[in-house]
Enzyme design. Structure first.
Site, PDB file in Angstrom:
ATOM      1  N   SER A  47      -9.927  -0.408   6.995  1.00 52.39           N
ATOM      2  CA  SER A  47      -9.222  -0.153   5.734  1.00 52.39           C
ATOM      3  C   SER A  47      -8.547  -1.372   5.134  1.00 52.39           C
ATOM      4  CB  SER A  47      -8.179   0.957   5.920  1.00 52.39           C
ATOM      5  OG  SER A  47      -8.824   2.194   6.085  1.00 52.39           O
TER       6      SER A  47
ATOM      7  N   LYS B  25       0.847  -1.195   0.000  1.00 51.06           N
ATOM      8  CA  LYS B  25       0.000   0.000   0.000  1.00 51.06           C
ATOM      9  C   LYS B  25       0.880   1.242   0.000  1.00 51.06           C
ATOM     10  CE  LYS B  25      -3.728   2.245   2.615  1.00 51.06           C
ATOM     11  NZ  LYS B  25      -4.610   2.179   3.810  1.00 51.06           N
TER      12      LYS B  25
ATOM     13  N   SER C  99      -9.575   1.652   2.793  1.00 55.07           N
ATOM     14  CA  SER C  99      -8.705   2.406   1.906  1.00 55.07           C
ATOM     15  C   SER C  99      -7.636   1.569   1.205  1.00 55.07           C
ATOM     16  CB  SER C  99      -8.009   3.525   2.694  1.00 55.07           C
ATOM     17  OG  SER C  99      -7.125   2.995   3.695  1.00 55.07           O
TER      18      SER C  99
END
Length: 525
Positions: free
Chosen positions: A212, A108, A188
């Site tokens: 997330s 990420k 996310s």
């Protein structure tokens, strides 16, 4: 594409299905196989890391910016193939760095890696090429992993605007759902989840404050785990909340998540929250096959919601656990302490402002902003260039937050952790004499079409916020689908019960795999 979803589950859980074309690009690398299987093939000499990395890069090239255009990737490591060849040379003489030798991993884009900028998807951090590895990334490298690239995400981990779509960033664009590109990937850690779902890589790192990791995992039909806060280092990860943040492993199987967690877990002297991690960490693969016979599981009906589509899949997952000997206990009542609603957002604003200012102060030299105030001004100055930058409502609320040294903040942090943990999850476990809680991970992913009519069907689904505020572990495991859209089961428990939660998730995964194998055998006949 919806019709292919049942077969997608079969690929994920059994790694074999003759009725579905596997994304092997003629290299000998079957990208649908588990990380464990691929690692074994590399160690036995049946597969090279170069072939695996080349297949991953070719698939990304074919599908990420064209075709379905999943937009799961922000940047790629241009030296990945060179690194793979070096690892193959070591393997050829019997030298293996560790359990991840030769495996590509996506990260990420809030987690620092030495070869790529760390941007949070923001134009302000395009030049944030620090040349540093986050300690959690350094652990992966030490075990032989190759950082394949950076995954797209909800910009600033969805802590910039309350109206931003899940999986959208100024740098990466709109990530699309792995199963139906017309739907949201949720966020996310959207790019990490989607990349796994469409077989860009066998492993990925996400990061979570609240939902997330588990939410995009559920919405894209993969496995995502947020560990106990303090088990995994957060150093050199763009922060939101020192109380709630954690990096976490994402993969297509629970065993692969455990494999990755074995490497990630451990004490980091630069992160005081991890002081006890070395003493607390376990071999997460050691007990993962022990099953759930006679295990008392709390069915958190309070968080089930009222969507019969989700409930049908949830109840089927419960039946699978019950069939393996689990004792299910319905929990219908729960009264959350109002402090979580009244002060939870304010706590995040205080911690975000403090943490982000500290992070930006140590960002790469080329980064033009060094504080949240400067970041807000940067975005305002570029509204014409990127209209979406105009909405930074969360930033504007956070910039006026009090200091982290304020006695009121310290009391608030204690009260929220106590309300969610001791008086929340722990109290539920004790009162009902259960070891873990299960519930739907989240609702069905919404359409990306802004004009599409949404069908929310009642109250909110899931309670990832509860384990997040407590700092407790949570796992989302694929449990089924509704007309192709994935639905996940969330498992949570008390602090440091990470191994137990993975064990329950693995039991569900085995049951789903058994059903899918039976369906495949019936189909062939």
């Amino acid at each position: 594409m919806y019709r292919l979803f049942s077969f997608f589950f079969l690929i994920v859980f059994t790694q074999a299905c003759s009725t579905v074309e596997k994304p092997s690009l003629g290299s000998g690398a079957d990208l649908t196989q588990s990380a464990e299987t691929l690692a074994s093939a590399i160690q036995s000499g049946k597969l090279t890391s170069e072939a695996l990395v080349a297949a991953s890069l070719a698939r990304i090239e074919a599908l990420d910016k064209q075709g379905p255009a999943y937009q799961a990737i922000i940047s790629l490591n241009e030296n990945a193939l060179t690194e793979a060849r070096q690892l193959d040379a070591e393997a050829a003489i019997g030298q293996f760095r560790g359990s991840l030798h030769g495996l590509p991993v996506l990260v990420k884009d809030t987690i620092e890696t030495r070869e790529l900028p760390t941007t949070a998807g923001s134009l302000a951090l395009v030049a944030n090429d620090t040349g540093r590895d986050a300690p959690v990334v350094a652990r992966l490298r030490a075990e032989g992993a190759i950082i394949l690239g950076k995954a797209n995400l909800s910009e600033w981990s969805n802590f910039k605007s309350s109206d931003a779509p899940g999986g959208w960033s100024a740098l990466g664009g709109q990530t699309r759902n792995a199963v139906n590109p017309g739907h949201s990937p949720c966020g996310s850690s959207a790019g990490s989840a989607v990349a796994l779902g469409v077989f860009f890589a066998p492993l990925a790192l996400g990061a979570e404050t609240s939902g997330s990791i588990t939410s995009p995992a559920a919405c894209n039909g993969i496995v995502g785990f947020k560990p106990t806060v303090g088990l995994v280092s957060r150093t050199r990860i763009i922060p939101i909340s020192s109380s709630q943040d954690s990096a976490g492993p994402m993969a297509r199987t629970v065993r692969d998540v455990a494999l990755l967690l074995n490497v990630m877990a451990g004490t980091d002297p630069a992160d005081s929250a991890t002081h006890d991690a070395d003493a607390r960490k376990e071999n997460y693969l050691a007990s993962i096959e022990q099953g759930v016979s006679e295990l008392r599981i709390g069915v958190f009906r309070w968080a089930e919601g009222r969507d019969e589509r989700v409930s049908a899949v949830f109840n089927k997952a419960l039946k699978r656990l019950e069939d393996q000997g689990a004792v299910l206990v319905d929990i219908d009542a729960f009264s959350p302490d109002p402090v979580m609603w009244n002060s939870g957002e304010r706590l995040l604003h205080i911690e975000f402002k403090h943490g982000l200012n500290a992070y930006l102060a140590s960002a790469a030299d080329g980064v033009p902003v060094r504080s949240l105030d400067e970041l807000i001004a940067f975005n305002k100055a570029r509204i014409d260039q990127e209209p979406a930058l105009s909405d930074q409502s969360i930033f504007l609320e956070a910039v006026g937050a009090s200091k982290i040294s304020d006695p009121e903040y310290l009391e608030m942090a204690k009260a929220i952790r106590r309300a969610a943990g001791e008086n929340g999850i722990d109290n539920l476990l004790t009162t009902h004499d259960v070891s873990v809680l299960v519930m739907p991970s989240t609702g069905l992913p919404s359409s990306l079409d802004p004009d599409a009519a949404e069908d929310a069907r009642g109250s909110p689904i899931g309670a990832s916020w509860l384990s997040a505020m407590a700092g407790y572990p949570s796992l989302s495991v694929p449990s089924g689908d509704y007309e192709g859209l994935p639905i996940g089961l969330m498992i949570t428990g008390t602090a440091w019960d990470d191994a137990l939660i993975l064990r329950v998730g693995r039991a569900l995964e085995r049951a789903v795999a058994k059903e899918q194998r039976a369906k495949a055998a019936s189909f062939k006949r």
